[in-house]
Design a protein around this motif. Structure first.
Motif, PDB file in Angstrom:
ATOM      1  N   ALA A 148      93.010 -14.956  48.127  1.00  0.00           N
ATOM      2  CA  ALA A 148      92.770 -12.859  47.585  1.00  0.00           C
ATOM      3  C   ALA A 148      93.162 -12.125  48.957  1.00  0.00           C
ATOM      4  N   PRO A 149      93.773 -11.633  48.683  1.00  0.00           N
ATOM      5  CA  PRO A 149      94.337 -10.225  49.399  1.00  0.00           C
ATOM      6  C   PRO A 149      93.361  -9.848  49.975  1.00  0.00           C
ATOM      7  N   ASP A 201      95.203  -7.426  53.317  1.00  0.00           N
ATOM      8  CA  ASP A 201      94.855  -6.020  53.510  1.00  0.00           C
ATOM      9  C   ASP A 201      94.495  -4.910  53.517  1.00  0.00           C
ATOM     10  N   ASP A 202      93.892  -4.829  51.962  1.00  0.00           N
ATOM     11  CA  ASP A 202      93.363  -3.516  52.343  1.00  0.00           C
ATOM     12  C   ASP A 202      92.481  -3.047  52.593  1.00  0.00           C
ATOM     13  N   LEU A 203      91.290  -4.018  53.142  1.00  0.00           N
ATOM     14  CA  LEU A 203      90.340  -3.980  53.694  1.00  0.00           C
ATOM     15  C   LEU A 203      90.666  -3.631  55.126  1.00  0.00           C
ATOM     16  N   TRP A 204      92.484  -4.284  55.241  1.00  0.00           N
ATOM     17  CA  TRP A 204      92.400  -4.217  56.948  1.00  0.00           C
ATOM     18  C   TRP A 204      93.434  -2.345  57.074  1.00  0.00           C
ATOM     19  N   ARG A 205      93.796  -2.263  55.643  1.00  0.00           N
ATOM     20  CA  ARG A 205      94.602  -0.293  55.916  1.00  0.00           C
ATOM     21  C   ARG A 205      92.967   0.324  56.039  1.00  0.00           C
ATOM     22  N   GLU A 206      91.859  -0.209  55.232  1.00  0.00           N
ATOM     23  CA  GLU A 206      91.246   0.663  55.174  1.00  0.00           C
ATOM     24  C   GLU A 206      89.683   0.892  56.705  1.00  0.00           C
ATOM     25  N   TRP A 207      89.694  -0.287  56.945  1.00  0.00           N
ATOM     26  CA  TRP A 207      88.580  -0.475  58.322  1.00  0.00           C
ATOM     27  C   TRP A 207      89.679  -0.676  58.996  1.00  0.00           C
ATOM     28  N   GLU A 262      80.046  -4.631  57.588  1.00  0.00           N
ATOM     29  CA  GLU A 262      80.118  -4.209  56.074  1.00  0.00           C
ATOM     30  C   GLU A 262      81.520  -4.896  56.553  1.00  0.00           C
ATOM     31  N   LEU A 263      82.730  -4.378  56.735  1.00  0.00           N
ATOM     32  CA  LEU A 263      83.958  -4.979  56.397  1.00  0.00           C
ATOM     33  C   LEU A 263      83.938  -6.348  56.374  1.00  0.00           C
ATOM     34  N   VAL A 264      83.484  -7.384  57.133  1.00  0.00           N
ATOM     35  CA  VAL A 264      83.163  -8.988  56.735  1.00  0.00           C
ATOM     36  C   VAL A 264      82.985  -9.127  55.203  1.00  0.00           C
ATOM     37  N   ARG A 265      81.200  -8.221  55.001  1.00  0.00           N
ATOM     38  CA  ARG A 265      80.309  -8.754  54.040  1.00  0.00           C
ATOM     39  C   ARG A 265      80.799  -7.837  53.304  1.00  0.00           C
ATOM     40  N   GLN A 266      81.924  -7.196  52.794  1.00  0.00           N
ATOM     41  CA  GLN A 266      83.273  -6.956  51.639  1.00  0.00           C
ATOM     42  C   GLN A 266      83.799  -7.967  51.982  1.00  0.00           C
ATOM     43  N   ARG A 267      84.038  -8.886  52.720  1.00  0.00           N
ATOM     44  CA  ARG A 267      85.563  -9.765  52.028  1.00  0.00           C
ATOM     45  C   ARG A 267      84.433 -10.715  51.648  1.00  0.00           C
ATOM     46  N   ALA A 268      83.811 -11.350  52.409  1.00  0.00           N
ATOM     47  CA  ALA A 268      83.096 -12.077  51.912  1.00  0.00           C
ATOM     48  C   ALA A 268      81.963 -12.084  50.110  1.00  0.00           C
ATOM     49  N   ASP A 302      95.609 -13.124  58.534  1.00  0.00           N
ATOM     50  CA  ASP A 302      96.546 -14.220  58.263  1.00  0.00           C
ATOM     51  C   ASP A 302      94.894 -15.844  57.760  1.00  0.00           C
ATOM     52  N   ALA A 303      94.280 -15.677  58.387  1.00  0.00           N
ATOM     53  CA  ALA A 303      93.464 -16.525  58.406  1.00  0.00           C
ATOM     54  C   ALA A 303      92.627 -16.142  57.058  1.00  0.00           C
ATOM     55  N   ILE A 304      91.885 -15.146  56.788  1.00  0.00           N
ATOM     56  CA  ILE A 304      91.195 -14.722  55.592  1.00  0.00           C
ATOM     57  C   ILE A 304      92.045 -14.824  54.865  1.00  0.00           C
ATOM     58  N   GLU A 305      93.013 -14.915  54.298  1.00  0.00           N
ATOM     59  CA  GLU A 305      93.998 -14.990  53.390  1.00  0.00           C
ATOM     60  C   GLU A 305      94.335 -16.343  52.857  1.00  0.00           C
ATOM     61  N   ALA A 306      94.619 -16.863  54.262  1.00  0.00           N
ATOM     62  CA  ALA A 306      94.942 -18.586  53.736  1.00  0.00           C
ATOM     63  C   ALA A 306      93.621 -18.901  53.424  1.00  0.00           C
ATOM     64  N   ALA A 307      92.219 -18.719  53.684  1.00  0.00           N
ATOM     65  CA  ALA A 307      90.807 -19.644  53.962  1.00  0.00           C
ATOM     66  C   ALA A 307      90.682 -19.346  51.854  1.00  0.00           C
TER      67      ALA A 307
END
Length: 511
Positions: free
Chosen positions: A469-470, A472-478, A410-416, A461-466
């Protein structure tokens, strides 16, 4: 990697495996239906009386697996007792009773010393068959009768996930006890011939022994509540395999694939081989990365992890994938995704499972498989915890594992959803190439390659660089634990300072 799947996501809760297997087997759980015949007063017609407490039936059941006949032979020694009290002017007797036996039961026989009993099928359904036991003599008040009921459970063939299978490579059978409602006593034993590795998937057998012929013998002991007993026993044979070799193009890389199916289950090999031919190219296309695993890739039919509920086990380093005979196509796709997503791409377990889970969903949809994404049920939400606390796999599956597996996807899906598939693929490509997230801002040669798979910080870092968009909020939540949250704040401050310095530097490239 290990996995079990609901749709293309890994692992639902509960046993089996052979996950799906218990859910199907439970359809054959005994209905608890044992109907005695109605008592009749001596010399008169049957009396209309509620007979459940008046006639009790309890049995000692023995299941003997007979692969040479593709069946299980069941023998039940029944004790029938008339508990109806006599009166001054009446004696009551029974001459028949009714018993529920597993569906598909055939070849019935009923015997007794000094009597000529008989048995017939009254009705059949998907849940059970109802048989009538004619005692061949009257059972009077306070008396008992010993009967021996025998019948066969033939392997019906058909679906590979059928609950009852009896063959050289695999035996799998549901096990009932037999008694009237509210009656205690009775036993169950199961005999599996030599050469099978036997696992008890459901039910408790107090004793396990090896006979003089090498057969595995399971025994329950006396049952206090026989109608609540349900067992499921699986035995994997010595494993004579038929092997099929394929070469599959996966992103421009020819992949040698060996599919090893049990000789008595060629349909499995045909199904899985055809699936691999579609799934590997789809995964390469979805990820944008050519096949990364060692060769040859070997898929072997097996019982897999009946006790821990895993429908497949993937040894990525050895390119060996054990797949349960009952595993769905989605399970296979989910495990094949680990050829791309494993400990070489990311250090965190949740990242490996989240990336593989979502890629498998996309690949399954691309080749026309039904996709049922995992859902965070109330039960799973109640087990919520930071994904950085997900422990390495243990001997038994836990609710914490189930939560983390669904949450990671679900975390990866939200990022996608935030960046689109293109942004996520760009991050995967950077991780596969070990490319640092911090590159020269004015172009030029790529520098600062990663020395190994990144942890949660490098992944951010890799997710944001690619994507740009930020995240870090997803990282903080999950992802992060409470003691790691300050690192995200420090990171934000450092990146803001880096941007300020880069602005001041202008056309100068930072070192």
């Amino acid at each position: 990697m290990n996995g079990r799947v609901r749709g293309p996501r890994v692992r639902a809760t509960a046993l089996l495996a052979i996950a799906a297997l218990l859910a199907i087997a439970a359809l054959l759980a005994p209905p608890g239906l044992v109907l005695p015949g109605l008592p009749a007063p001596l010399g008169g017609p049957p009396a209309a009386a509620a007979a459940s407490p008046d006639l009790t039936i309890v049995g000692d059941a023995r299941y003997v697996v007979q692969p040479e006949h593709d069946r299980v032979r069941v023998v039940v020694d029944l004790t029938v007792t008339n508990r109806r009290a006599e009166t001054v002017i009446r004696r009551y007797w029974f001459d028949r009773g009714y018993l529920a036996v597993p569906p598909g039961s055939t070849a019935f026989s009923l015997t007794a010393d000094g009597a000529s009993p008989s048995v017939r099928v009254v009705s059949r359904s998907k849940a059970y068959s109802l048989i009538e036991l004619r005692f061949g003599s009257r059972v009077y008040s306070g008396r008992s009768l010993k009967l021996r009921l025998a019948f066969s459970l033939p392997d019906p063939g058909g679906s590979p996930v059928r609950p009852l299978r009896v063959g050289d490579s695999l035996v799998a059978l549901p096990v009932w006890a037999f008694a009237s409602d509210g009656t205690s006593g009775g036993t169950v034993s199961v005999v599996v011939p030599a050469g099978y590795a036997v696992e008890v998937v459901a039910g408790r057998f107090a004793q396990r022994a090896i006979s003089s012929t090498g057969a595995t013998v399971l025994r329950t002991g006396r049952l206090s509540k026989p109608l609540s007993f349900f067992g499921y026993v699986v035995g994997e044979g010595p494993g004579a395999y038929a092997e099929r070799s394929l070469t599959v193009d996966a992103g421009g890389v020819p992949v040698a694939v060996n599919v090893r199916a049990w000789q008595d289950d060629p349909a499995w090999g045909e199904r899985v081989g055809a699936l691999v031919e579609r799934a590997l190219p789809a995964l390469a296309g979805i990820t944008g990365i050519p096949y990364r695993g060692p060769q040859p890739l070997v898929l072997t039919e097996s019982v897999a992890g009946s006790l821990d509920g895993l429908a497949a086990r993937f040894d990525v380093a050895g390119a060996r994938l054990e797949v349960a005979y009952s595993a769905s196509d989605a399970v296979v796709v989910r495990e094949l995704a680990h050829a791309w997503f494993n400990g070489e791409l990311a250090a965190e377990r949740w990242a490996v499972e989240g990336f593989a889970g979502l890629a498998a969903e996309w690949a399954a949809a691309a080749i026309g498989l039904e996709v049922i994404p995992g859902e965070l049920s109330d039960e799973l939400v109640a087990a919520r915890y930071p994904l950085n606390d997900w422990a390495p796999p243990g001997p038994q599956r836990t609710i914490q594992d189930d939560y983390a597996e669904v949450a990671a996807v679900e975390l990866v899906r939200q990022r996608a959803r935030r960046e689109g598939e293109v942004g996520l693929r760009a991050a995967w490509a950077a991780l596969a190439e070990r490319r640092s997230a911090y590159q020269p801002r004015h172009g030029g040669a790529t520098v600062d390659g990663l020395s190994g798979p990144p942890d949660w910080r490098g992944l951010l870092d890799a997710i944001e660089a690619a994507g740009g968009a930020p995240a870090d909020d997803l990282w903080r939540e999950w992802v992060v634990r409470p003691d790691q949250a300050s690192a995200l704040a420090t990171r934000a401050t450092a990146r803001a300072e880096l941007d300020r310095v880069a602005t001041v530097a202008g056309e100068w490239e930072l070192p």
